[in-house]
Design a protein around this motif. Structure first.
Motif, PDB file in Angstrom:
ATOM      1  N   GLU A 117      38.796  41.329  45.571  1.00 47.50           N
ATOM      2  CA  GLU A 117      39.083  39.888  45.618  1.00 47.50           C
ATOM      3  C   GLU A 117      38.209  39.175  44.603  1.00 47.50           C
ATOM      4  O   GLU A 117      37.025  39.503  44.436  1.00 47.50           O
ATOM      5  N   TYR A 118      38.818  38.188  43.948  1.00 46.43           N
ATOM      6  CA  TYR A 118      38.117  37.381  42.954  1.00 46.43           C
ATOM      7  C   TYR A 118      38.411  35.909  43.213  1.00 46.43           C
ATOM      8  O   TYR A 118      39.530  35.562  43.591  1.00 46.43           O
ATOM      9  N   ILE A 119      37.422  35.074  42.998  1.00 45.93           N
ATOM     10  CA  ILE A 119      37.609  33.621  43.025  1.00 45.93           C
ATOM     11  C   ILE A 119      37.485  33.142  41.581  1.00 45.93           C
ATOM     12  O   ILE A 119      36.440  33.331  40.947  1.00 45.93           O
ATOM     13  N   ILE A 120      38.555  32.524  41.078  1.00 42.26           N
ATOM     14  CA  ILE A 120      38.590  32.086  39.685  1.00 42.26           C
ATOM     15  C   ILE A 120      38.288  30.597  39.626  1.00 42.26           C
ATOM     16  O   ILE A 120      39.008  29.783  40.212  1.00 42.26           O
ATOM     17  N   GLU A 121      37.207  30.273  38.915  1.00 41.59           N
ATOM     18  CA  GLU A 121      36.793  28.875  38.769  1.00 41.59           C
ATOM     19  C   GLU A 121      36.773  28.495  37.289  1.00 41.59           C
ATOM     20  O   GLU A 121      37.104  29.303  36.425  1.00 41.59           O
ATOM     21  N   LYS A 122      36.368  27.288  37.000  1.00 39.89           N
ATOM     22  CA  LYS A 122      36.382  26.726  35.650  1.00 39.89           C
ATOM     23  C   LYS A 122      35.622  27.598  34.644  1.00 39.89           C
ATOM     24  O   LYS A 122      36.071  27.781  33.516  1.00 39.89           O
ATOM     25  N   LYS A 123      34.505  28.164  35.031  1.00 37.51           N
ATOM     26  CA  LYS A 123      33.695  28.960  34.096  1.00 37.51           C
ATOM     27  C   LYS A 123      34.439  30.197  33.581  1.00 37.51           C
ATOM     28  O   LYS A 123      34.197  30.655  32.486  1.00 37.51           O
ATOM     29  N   PHE A 124      35.374  30.708  34.380  1.00 39.65           N
ATOM     30  CA  PHE A 124      36.196  31.842  33.955  1.00 39.65           C
ATOM     31  C   PHE A 124      37.029  31.443  32.737  1.00 39.65           C
ATOM     32  O   PHE A 124      37.105  32.168  31.752  1.00 39.65           O
ATOM     33  N   PHE A 125      37.656  30.273  32.780  1.00 40.20           N
ATOM     34  CA  PHE A 125      38.485  29.811  31.666  1.00 40.20           C
ATOM     35  C   PHE A 125      37.629  29.390  30.472  1.00 40.20           C
ATOM     36  O   PHE A 125      38.074  29.482  29.331  1.00 40.20           O
TER      37      PHE A 125
ATOM     38  N   ASN B 198      39.340  21.948  36.313  1.00 38.11           N
ATOM     39  CA  ASN B 198      38.704  22.622  37.432  1.00 38.11           C
ATOM     40  C   ASN B 198      39.710  23.622  37.980  1.00 38.11           C
ATOM     41  O   ASN B 198      40.901  23.520  37.685  1.00 38.11           O
ATOM     42  N   SER B 199      39.259  24.549  38.778  1.00 40.63           N
ATOM     43  CA  SER B 199      40.192  25.502  39.377  1.00 40.63           C
ATOM     44  C   SER B 199      39.560  26.157  40.591  1.00 40.63           C
ATOM     45  O   SER B 199      38.336  26.227  40.719  1.00 40.63           O
ATOM     46  N   ASN B 200      40.431  26.603  41.465  1.00 39.14           N
ATOM     47  CA  ASN B 200      40.019  27.384  42.620  1.00 39.14           C
ATOM     48  C   ASN B 200      41.196  28.278  42.979  1.00 39.14           C
ATOM     49  O   ASN B 200      42.112  27.861  43.672  1.00 39.14           O
ATOM     50  N   ILE B 201      41.168  29.483  42.460  1.00 36.91           N
ATOM     51  CA  ILE B 201      42.265  30.423  42.658  1.00 36.91           C
ATOM     52  C   ILE B 201      41.697  31.711  43.229  1.00 36.91           C
ATOM     53  O   ILE B 201      40.741  32.276  42.700  1.00 36.91           O
ATOM     54  N   LYS B 202      42.301  32.147  44.316  1.00 33.93           N
ATOM     55  CA  LYS B 202      41.909  33.419  44.916  1.00 33.93           C
ATOM     56  C   LYS B 202      42.873  34.484  44.400  1.00 33.93           C
ATOM     57  O   LYS B 202      44.095  34.330  44.491  1.00 33.93           O
ATOM     58  N   VAL B 203      42.310  35.539  43.848  1.00 35.12           N
ATOM     59  CA  VAL B 203      43.108  36.661  43.348  1.00 35.12           C
ATOM     60  C   VAL B 203      42.795  37.871  44.226  1.00 35.12           C
ATOM     61  O   VAL B 203      41.648  38.273  44.347  1.00 35.12           O
ATOM     62  N   VAL B 204      43.841  38.398  44.841  1.00 35.71           N
ATOM     63  CA  VAL B 204      43.703  39.606  45.651  1.00 35.71           C
ATOM     64  C   VAL B 204      44.360  40.728  44.867  1.00 35.71           C
ATOM     65  O   VAL B 204      45.544  40.673  44.542  1.00 35.71           O
ATOM     66  N   LEU B 205      43.573  41.752  44.568  1.00 39.58           N
ATOM     67  CA  LEU B 205      44.051  42.895  43.797  1.00 39.58           C
ATOM     68  C   LEU B 205      44.154  44.107  44.711  1.00 39.58           C
ATOM     69  O   LEU B 205      43.152  44.592  45.229  1.00 39.58           O
TER      70      LEU B 205
END
Length: 186
Positions: free
Chosen positions: A22-30, A40-47
């Motif tokens: 699991e990953y939480i994707i926030e602004k610093k990722f982009f 801004n962002s808050n996306i949960k990625v389940v792999l």
């Protein structure tokens, strides 16, 4: 991708079978990818990761939001992100990522990074035209939206109906109609 080591998957030490990351994707990722359209962002990625002896199957599931500007009013809003992506990883003589759903990595590799796949899927999941939901349902009140409504081109038929027609013109219309319905004799 040394800054994105958390997205490395070392598959050599994993047992065959299902694994989940699991990953939480926030602004610093982009920011790492120099992508500045998201504020801004808050996306949960389940792999879901299925390891077999000959290949790896990756199923990404995304849910969350990114904050973007509305193309109509320039207001910030949270655009929902709900998407998925499947990737198959096989082993070969050399690296090959020409097919978007198939990745071939060399036999000697023991890990690979999924950050690029996560980034591309999120960016492609966002609609090209970004419209604040309040514009469509009429709940957004902004100066820009009021000005656009003021400058909107009115429908010509609508304008004609609003104008009061002089009754003398209606009598002339009747004459033209009577002429068209006659047998062609005057």
């Amino acid at each position: 991708m040394k800054d994105l080591k958390e997205f490395d998957i070392s598959f050599i030490g994993l047992k065959d079978g299902n694994h989940q990351f699991e990953y939480i994707i926030e602004k610093k990722f982009f920011d790492f990818f120099n992508y500045d359209e998201f504020y801004n962002s808050n996306i949960k990625v389940v792999l879901s990761f299925l390891k077999n002896a000959t290949m790896l199957e990756l199923n990404f599931a995304y849910s969350g939001w990114v904050e973007v500007t509305c193309d109509v009013t320039n207001e910030l809003f949270q655009q929902p992100v709900e998407t998925s992506f499947n990737l198959i990883v096989k082993f070969g003589d050399e690296y090959n990522d020409e097919n978007e759903e198939l990745l071939i990595i060399p036999y000697r590799d023991y890990k690979f990074n999924v950050a690029q796949y996560i980034y591309e899927t999120i960016v492609l999941a966002i609609p090209l035209k970004r419209v604040h939901p309040g514009v469509n349902d009429g709940t957004l009140h902004s100066e820009v939206l009021e000005k656009l409504k003021e400058l909107q081109i009115k429908d010509q038929k609508e304008e004609e109906q609003k104008k009061e027609i002089d009754p003398r013109w209606n009598k002339l219309k009747n004459i033209l109609i009577d002429k068209n319905t006659s047998n062609g004799t005057s």
